[in-house]
Design a protein around this motif. Structure first.
Motif, PDB file in Angstrom:
ATOM      1  N   THR A  38      93.214 -12.188  65.848  1.00  0.00           N
ATOM      2  CA  THR A  38      92.452 -13.297  65.261  1.00  0.00           C
ATOM      3  C   THR A  38      92.609 -13.453  63.754  1.00  0.00           C
ATOM      4  O   THR A  38      92.243 -14.502  63.209  1.00  0.00           O
ATOM      5  N   LYS A  39      93.143 -12.426  63.071  1.00  0.00           N
ATOM      6  CA  LYS A  39      93.219 -12.504  61.607  1.00  0.00           C
ATOM      7  C   LYS A  39      94.602 -12.159  61.062  1.00  0.00           C
ATOM      8  O   LYS A  39      94.743 -11.800  59.893  1.00  0.00           O
ATOM      9  N   SER A  40      95.608 -12.312  61.906  1.00  0.00           N
ATOM     10  CA  SER A  40      97.002 -12.155  61.477  1.00  0.00           C
ATOM     11  C   SER A  40      97.303 -10.783  60.890  1.00  0.00           C
ATOM     12  O   SER A  40      98.258 -10.622  60.120  1.00  0.00           O
ATOM     13  N   VAL A  41      96.516  -9.769  61.227  1.00  0.00           N
ATOM     14  CA  VAL A  41      96.733  -8.430  60.681  1.00  0.00           C
ATOM     15  C   VAL A  41      97.974  -7.813  61.310  1.00  0.00           C
ATOM     16  O   VAL A  41      98.100  -7.750  62.534  1.00  0.00           O
ATOM     17  N   THR A  42      98.900  -7.365  60.459  1.00  0.00           N
ATOM     18  CA  THR A  42     100.155  -6.797  60.969  1.00  0.00           C
ATOM     19  C   THR A  42     100.406  -5.384  60.438  1.00  0.00           C
ATOM     20  O   THR A  42     101.514  -4.872  60.552  1.00  0.00           O
ATOM     21  N   GLY A  43      99.376  -4.760  59.862  1.00  0.00           N
ATOM     22  CA  GLY A  43      99.546  -3.395  59.387  1.00  0.00           C
ATOM     23  C   GLY A  43      98.239  -2.835  58.875  1.00  0.00           C
ATOM     24  O   GLY A  43      97.246  -3.556  58.721  1.00  0.00           O
ATOM     25  N   VAL A  44      98.242  -1.534  58.631  1.00  0.00           N
ATOM     26  CA  VAL A  44      97.049  -0.828  58.142  1.00  0.00           C
ATOM     27  C   VAL A  44      97.472   0.168  57.072  1.00  0.00           C
ATOM     28  O   VAL A  44      98.497   0.842  57.208  1.00  0.00           O
ATOM     29  N   THR A  45      96.680   0.251  56.011  1.00  0.00           N
ATOM     30  CA  THR A  45      96.872   1.317  55.030  1.00  0.00           C
ATOM     31  C   THR A  45      95.636   2.204  55.019  1.00  0.00           C
ATOM     32  O   THR A  45      94.515   1.741  55.235  1.00  0.00           O
ATOM     33  N   THR A  46      95.857   3.482  54.768  1.00  0.00           N
ATOM     34  CA  THR A  46      94.760   4.431  54.630  1.00  0.00           C
ATOM     35  C   THR A  46      94.945   5.188  53.320  1.00  0.00           C
ATOM     36  O   THR A  46      96.014   5.163  52.719  1.00  0.00           O
ATOM     37  N   ASP A  86      94.449   9.585  64.376  1.00  0.00           N
ATOM     38  CA  ASP A  86      94.054   8.188  64.142  1.00  0.00           C
ATOM     39  C   ASP A  86      95.267   7.328  63.787  1.00  0.00           C
ATOM     40  O   ASP A  86      95.419   6.208  64.288  1.00  0.00           O
ATOM     41  N   VAL A  87      96.120   7.852  62.918  1.00  0.00           N
ATOM     42  CA  VAL A  87      97.290   7.075  62.493  1.00  0.00           C
ATOM     43  C   VAL A  87      98.261   6.877  63.658  1.00  0.00           C
ATOM     44  O   VAL A  87      98.807   5.787  63.854  1.00  0.00           O
ATOM     45  N   ARG A  88      98.469   7.922  64.452  1.00  0.00           N
ATOM     46  CA  ARG A  88      99.360   7.804  65.616  1.00  0.00           C
ATOM     47  C   ARG A  88      98.829   6.748  66.584  1.00  0.00           C
ATOM     48  O   ARG A  88      99.578   5.898  67.091  1.00  0.00           O
ATOM     49  N   ASN A  89      97.518   6.793  66.857  1.00  0.00           N
ATOM     50  CA  ASN A  89      96.934   5.821  67.786  1.00  0.00           C
ATOM     51  C   ASN A  89      96.987   4.401  67.228  1.00  0.00           C
ATOM     52  O   ASN A  89      97.211   3.440  67.967  1.00  0.00           O
ATOM     53  N   ALA A  90      96.812   4.273  65.914  1.00  0.00           N
ATOM     54  CA  ALA A  90      96.928   2.945  65.302  1.00  0.00           C
ATOM     55  C   ALA A  90      98.364   2.447  65.388  1.00  0.00           C
ATOM     56  O   ALA A  90      98.600   1.258  65.641  1.00  0.00           O
ATOM     57  N   CYS A  91      99.316   3.345  65.170  1.00  0.00           N
ATOM     58  CA  CYS A  91     100.729   2.954  65.324  1.00  0.00           C
ATOM     59  C   CYS A  91     100.980   2.397  66.719  1.00  0.00           C
ATOM     60  O   CYS A  91     101.704   1.399  66.885  1.00  0.00           O
ATOM     61  N   ASP A  92     100.378   3.017  67.729  1.00  0.00           N
ATOM     62  CA  ASP A  92     100.565   2.547  69.101  1.00  0.00           C
ATOM     63  C   ASP A  92      99.951   1.164  69.315  1.00  0.00           C
ATOM     64  O   ASP A  92     100.499   0.339  70.046  1.00  0.00           O
ATOM     65  N   VAL A  93      98.817   0.910  68.663  1.00  0.00           N
ATOM     66  CA  VAL A  93      98.199  -0.418  68.759  1.00  0.00           C
ATOM     67  C   VAL A  93      99.138  -1.485  68.202  1.00  0.00           C
ATOM     68  O   VAL A  93      99.191  -2.606  68.708  1.00  0.00           O
ATOM     69  N   PHE A  94      99.914  -1.119  67.184  1.00  0.00           N
ATOM     70  CA  PHE A  94     100.798  -2.082  66.519  1.00  0.00           C
ATOM     71  C   PHE A  94     102.211  -2.129  67.111  1.00  0.00           C
ATOM     72  O   PHE A  94     103.099  -2.761  66.522  1.00  0.00           O
ATOM     73  N   THR A  95     102.424  -1.503  68.252  1.00  0.00           N
ATOM     74  CA  THR A  95     103.775  -1.440  68.823  1.00  0.00           C
ATOM     75  C   THR A  95     104.399  -2.819  69.012  1.00  0.00           C
ATOM     76  O   THR A  95     105.567  -3.048  68.680  1.00  0.00           O
ATOM     77  N   GLN A  96     103.620  -3.755  69.535  1.00  0.00           N
ATOM     78  CA  GLN A  96     104.166  -5.095  69.783  1.00  0.00           C
ATOM     79  C   GLN A  96     104.466  -5.831  68.483  1.00  0.00           C
ATOM     80  O   GLN A  96     105.472  -6.538  68.379  1.00  0.00           O
ATOM     81  N   VAL A  97     103.611  -5.657  67.481  1.00  0.00           N
ATOM     82  CA  VAL A  97     103.858  -6.276  66.180  1.00  0.00           C
ATOM     83  C   VAL A  97     105.134  -5.700  65.563  1.00  0.00           C
ATOM     84  O   VAL A  97     105.968  -6.433  65.010  1.00  0.00           O
ATOM     85  N   TYR A  98     105.278  -4.409  65.670  1.00  0.00           N
ATOM     86  CA  TYR A  98     106.461  -3.714  65.141  1.00  0.00           C
ATOM     87  C   TYR A  98     107.733  -4.282  65.771  1.00  0.00           C
ATOM     88  O   TYR A  98     108.711  -4.580  65.074  1.00  0.00           O
ATOM     89  N   ALA A  99     107.704  -4.477  67.072  1.00  0.00           N
ATOM     90  CA  ALA A  99     108.877  -5.011  67.772  1.00  0.00           C
ATOM     91  C   ALA A  99     109.116  -6.480  67.419  1.00  0.00           C
ATOM     92  O   ALA A  99     110.256  -6.894  67.175  1.00  0.00           O
ATOM     93  N   ALA A 100     108.041  -7.258  67.356  1.00  0.00           N
ATOM     94  CA  ALA A 100     108.169  -8.695  67.113  1.00  0.00           C
ATOM     95  C   ALA A 100     108.667  -9.014  65.710  1.00  0.00           C
ATOM     96  O   ALA A 100     109.265 -10.065  65.478  1.00  0.00           O
ATOM     97  N   VAL A 108     101.613   1.616  59.786  1.00  0.00           N
ATOM     98  CA  VAL A 108     100.373   2.325  59.479  1.00  0.00           C
ATOM     99  C   VAL A 108     100.706   3.443  58.490  1.00  0.00           C
ATOM    100  O   VAL A 108     101.585   4.260  58.751  1.00  0.00           O
ATOM    101  N   SER A 109      99.998   3.469  57.366  1.00  0.00           N
ATOM    102  CA  SER A 109     100.298   4.420  56.294  1.00  0.00           C
ATOM    103  C   SER A 109      99.345   5.603  56.309  1.00  0.00           C
ATOM    104  O   SER A 109      98.146   5.445  56.541  1.00  0.00           O
ATOM    105  N   ILE A 110      99.888   6.778  56.030  1.00  0.00           N
ATOM    106  CA  ILE A 110      99.084   7.985  55.844  1.00  0.00           C
ATOM    107  C   ILE A 110      99.581   8.705  54.602  1.00  0.00           C
ATOM    108  O   ILE A 110     100.786   8.806  54.374  1.00  0.00           O
ATOM    109  N   GLU A 111      98.640   9.195  53.794  1.00  0.00           N
ATOM    110  CA  GLU A 111      98.980   9.722  52.472  1.00  0.00           C
ATOM    111  C   GLU A 111      99.091  11.238  52.467  1.00  0.00           C
ATOM    112  O   GLU A 111      98.321  11.940  53.153  1.00  0.00           O
TER     113      GLU A 111
END
Length: 373
Positions: A38-46, A86-100, A108-111
């Motif tokens: 709904t909000k065009s989110v295509t990534g996450v930073t932590t 958390d980061v691994r699971n978030a990466c999995d949520v974004f699998t389709q975005v990553y491919a598209a 998904v970033s981890i420091e």
């Protein structure tokens, strides 16, 4: 579900919309997927502050903490396990975005541990460790753009690790970061890595520049100084984009690497929540629009832009000379920008160290309590 028009327009203008937040609750509730839809989110930073906030609220981590306590985990290993999960699971949520997006987004970033910001060798070691633990191609390992971080960036890239360079405040340091990235790509190519699989963003911090400069302008107090309030951060970011274009759009070094499949290191606008209530709450989003950029926003800023944000496609391109004039005027009224950048980098590193230490201390207490049953 339909995408929000304002955020969709931002994405259509070439700005990837990333959320500057992650928590177990956000993952478990489906909220992250909802933001994608709904909000065009295509990534996450932590960052350390985000994890400290996430783990200090509610009970989402209680069961895992109890399991870790039963295994005798210490605070460092427990935090590493919970954050990388958390980061691994978030990466999995974004699998389709990553491919598209052909691997450009869905990141998904981890420091690395912020206590290592001035230790090159330990930063390199932990970047490699985090990359292996998360074990997802759409992860980004965050390495600070400190002097000690620069060779760590090169080394990580040379090993095929995708990197988010964080805590960049000055254009001069940004140029050093881009050079470190290019050196890493050159070494990766020599080592036989597929350059097309390596991605990087350079997180250029925005609002904190205005916070520090405005404070100094207020102290000067002249009409000329006060007229410059709220102008330094945008000018700084615009000059950073000019530097990006020089290196990645028109530079011979990158052109040679691009012929081997290399990707440009995209500018990422970080610290885009407006800290001064006198400024528009979407200032560092709508006025930082250019192709091939990322804007990572706190949810409050994202919601504000969804509600009333405007996409100004003329906000960066062609405004380099105008931005340099702002810096010339800042110098003329007595602002030492080099000192501003030193203060901001030191404060940024220290802020993350404090958050990380608080997280470790709280986790140590929770593990102790859990082990007592």
């Amino acid at each position: 579900m339909a995408q929000n028009d304002n955020l969709a327009a931002l994405a259509a203008a070439g700005v990837s919309v990333w959320l500057d937040d992650l928590s177990r609750d956000r993952l478990n509730s489906g909220n992250l997927q909802e933001l994608i839809d709904t909000k065009s989110v295509t990534g996450v930073t932590t960052n350390p502050s985000i994890f400290q906030a996430a783990m200090s609220k509610g009970h989402a981590y209680d069961q895992q903490l109890a399991e870790l306590a039963a295994r005798g985990a210490d605070a460092d290993s427990a935090v590493r396990t919970m954050t990388t999960d958390d980061v691994r699971n978030a990466c999995d949520v974004f699998t389709q975005v990553y491919a598209a997006t052909n691997s450009m987004d869905g990141r998904v970033s981890i420091e690395v541990d912020p206590r290592l910001a001035n230790d090159t060798d330990q930063t390199i070691a932990q970047a490699s460790e985090l990359w292996k633990i998360v074990d997802r191609p759409n992860a980004l390992i965050k390495i600070p753009g400190t002097k000690a971080g620069l060779p760590a960036i090169t080394k990580a890239i040379s090993e095929g690790i995708s990197v988010n360079v964080t805590l960049i405040f000055s254009v001069d340091r940004y140029r050093e970061v881009m050079a470190a990235y290019l050196a890493g790509l050159d070494q990766a190519k020599a080592a036989g890595h597929d350059l097309s699989t390596i991605r990087s963003v350079a997180s250029f911090f925005v609002s904190r520049v205005d916070t520090e400069v405005d404070k100094r302008l207020d102290a000067i107090g002249s009409d000329e100084a006060l007229a410059l309030k709220g102008k330094a951060a945008l000018a700084n970011a615009r000059l950073a984009y000019v530097a990006y274009q020089e290196v990645f759009d028109n530079g011979d070094t990158f052109a040679a690497l691009a012929s081997s499949g290399a990707n440009p290191q995209r500018p990422l606008w970080a610290s885009t929540g407006t800290k001064n209530p006198d400024y528009p709450d979407t200032l560092y989003v709508g006025d930082l629009v250019a192709p091939n950029t990322v804007n990572t926003m706190p949810e409050k800023t994202m919601d504000a832009f969804a509600d009333h944000g405007e996409v100004h496609t003329d906000s960066i391109l062609g405004r380099g000379a105008e931005s340099q004039e702002v810096f010339d005027k800042l110098t003329a009224v007595g602002i030492d920008m080099d000192d501003v950048y030193v203060v901001l980098e030191d404060e940024g590193v220290e802020k993350f160290k404090v958050a990380w230490t608080e997280l470790l201390d709280a986790t140590k207490t929770q593990l102790s309590e859990a082990s007592k049953g």
